[in-house]
Design an enzyme around this catalytic site. Structure first.
Site, PDB file in Angstrom:
ATOM      1  N   TYR A 117       0.820  -1.217   0.000  1.00 43.53           N
ATOM      2  CA  TYR A 117       0.000   0.000   0.000  1.00 43.53           C
ATOM      3  C   TYR A 117       0.855   1.269   0.000  1.00 43.53           C
ATOM      4  CZ  TYR A 117      -4.055  -2.940   1.103  1.00 43.53           C
ATOM      5  OH  TYR A 117      -5.049  -3.883   1.077  1.00 43.53           O
ATOM      6  N   LYS A 166       3.543 -15.185   2.909  1.00 43.81           N
ATOM      7  CA  LYS A 166       3.553 -15.957   1.663  1.00 43.81           C
ATOM      8  C   LYS A 166       5.029 -16.168   1.328  1.00 43.81           C
ATOM      9  CE  LYS A 166       1.323 -17.727  -1.888  1.00 43.81           C
ATOM     10  NZ  LYS A 166       0.570 -18.975  -1.767  1.00 43.81           N
TER      11      LYS A 166
END
Ligand code: NAD
Length: 353
Positions: A135, A186
């Protein structure tokens, strides 16, 4: 005590009014100062985070925010859009730790789309890193590539200090709860989160009492609906936390029930519901104000260290639900449908001041 109140857009002003009514009921209305943010900031000052709003937020002890965003601002240049105001205030105040509890109120068990046995007594704390990740990472933007095709670009980035500080918040939170922490990443495909995992393990050595586990985000999404009660505290990055906390909200019945706290290193915080500005129901007195009222309760717990006021407000919300009052999002047969304003009144009537 100075509380900056930023109602924002859409249902923001409606839900904030209910929380401010709670502050009035406990004689703290004099602490409140209002300022516009998001689309409201743009309309008044041509800026989604006007300087006067940021100055107020900096000088306040805590901030209570409604929500920002409306479809009517979708055509504005990206920097002028309401959501950018929110990202900027989080970054400017260094509010890096976003605490999002997903708690199942027993009265709402039937509002969940999951079977009761999977969600009864559910109490998960999601800790989302809030000022880093894709972001905020640079470079970003939409430009032409070498083949003259348009290309969108965002960058997932985490520095070691950013991971260290959120990891400490997560381990400390786990220590106060069931001493179980699951870090979601991840790491199998994203280097930014490979570093995340490495650093979390390193910091974990300082908290030997906490049982640390790791889960890939795709599996975490699946496990959250398969067996949510396996989790106690989850820590994750900005984008994964954004998605998983919305998912967790639905376990508890409605996003209209989910409060949040965004804290800096000294526990100064911005408190806001986890949901957005819901333009589809704005101005119709349909919004559920409980997430905002519960966010106010969190302000007393985390910034003002006042567990009594936290309990006072949370108990009033529980009693309101127990007495059968429901906004549309959590309504079920046999309960009393009320609007946003009325829901606020019911909570205030149940505050045992
Ligand atoms: P949203 O959370 O605003 O709405 C999603 C759905 O949940 C809608 O059907 C809405 O009616 C419902 N809902 C949300 N809050 C509710 C409440 N308190 N009571 C009852 N129902 C409620 O998400 P969206 O539709 O994806 O986004 C709408 C706008 O909000 C966009 O401009 C988006 O950028 C913005 N947004 C802002 C924030 C924030 O201010 N923190 C967060 C998310 C989205």
């Amino acid at each position: 005590m100075k509380i900056a109140v930023l109602p924002g857009d859409g249902i923001g002003p409606e839900i904030i009014n209910q929380a401010v009514k709670v502050l009035k009921a406990i004689n703290l209305e004099d602490c409140v100062e209002y300022a516009p943010i998001g689309g409201a900031g743009f309309d008044e000052f041509n800026d989604p985070l006007p300087k006067s709003t940021l100055d107020l937020a900096i000088s306040a002890d805590a901030i209570l925010l409604g929500a920002v965003g409306d479809w009517k601002y979708d055509k504005l240049p990206r920097d002028m859009r309401p959501e950018r105001g929110l990202l900027r205030i989080r970054k400017s105040l260094n509010l890096f730790a976003n605490l999002r509890p997903a708690i199942m109120f027993s009265e709402l068990i039937h509002a969940s789309t999951l079977k009761s046995e999977f969600v009864s007594d559910l109490d998960i704390m999601i800790i989302r890193e809030l000022t880093g990740d894709i972001y905020f990472g640079e470079p970003r933007g939409i430009s032409k590539n070498k083949k003259n095709e348009r290309e969108g670009l965002n960058t997932m980035r985490y520095s070691e200090p950013e991971i260290i500080r959120i990891a400490h918040v997560a381990f400390k939170t786990a220590l106060k709860r069931s001493k179980k922490l699951c870090s979601v990443d991840k790491a199998n495909v994203l280097e930014a989160t490979e570093l995340w995992r490495e650093v979390v393990i390193q910091i974990g050595k300082e908290y030997p009492e906490v049982e640390l586990s790791h889960m890939y985000v795709d599996n975490a999404a699946m496990q959250l609906v398969k067996n949510p009660k396996q989790f106690d505290v989850i820590v994750t990055g900005n984008i994964f936390g954004d998605i998983l906390s919305d998912q967790a909200s639905m376990l508890t019945g409605s996003i209209g029930m989910l409060p949040s706290a965004s804290l800096d290193a000294k526990n100064k915080g911005m408190y806001e519901p986890s949901h957005g500005s819901a333009p589809d129901i704005a101005g119709q007195d349909k919004a559920n104000p409980l997430a905002t009222i519960l966010s106010l309760a969190m302000m007393f717990k985390y910034t003002f260290n006042d567990q009594n006021k936290f309990n006072l407000i949370e108990n009033a919300v529980k009693k309101t639900l127990n007495d059968g009052f429901r906004t549309e999002d959590i309504f079920s047969k046999g309960t009393n449908l009320v609007g946003c304003e009325e829901m606020g009144n019911k909570v205030i009537e149940r505050l045992e001041v």
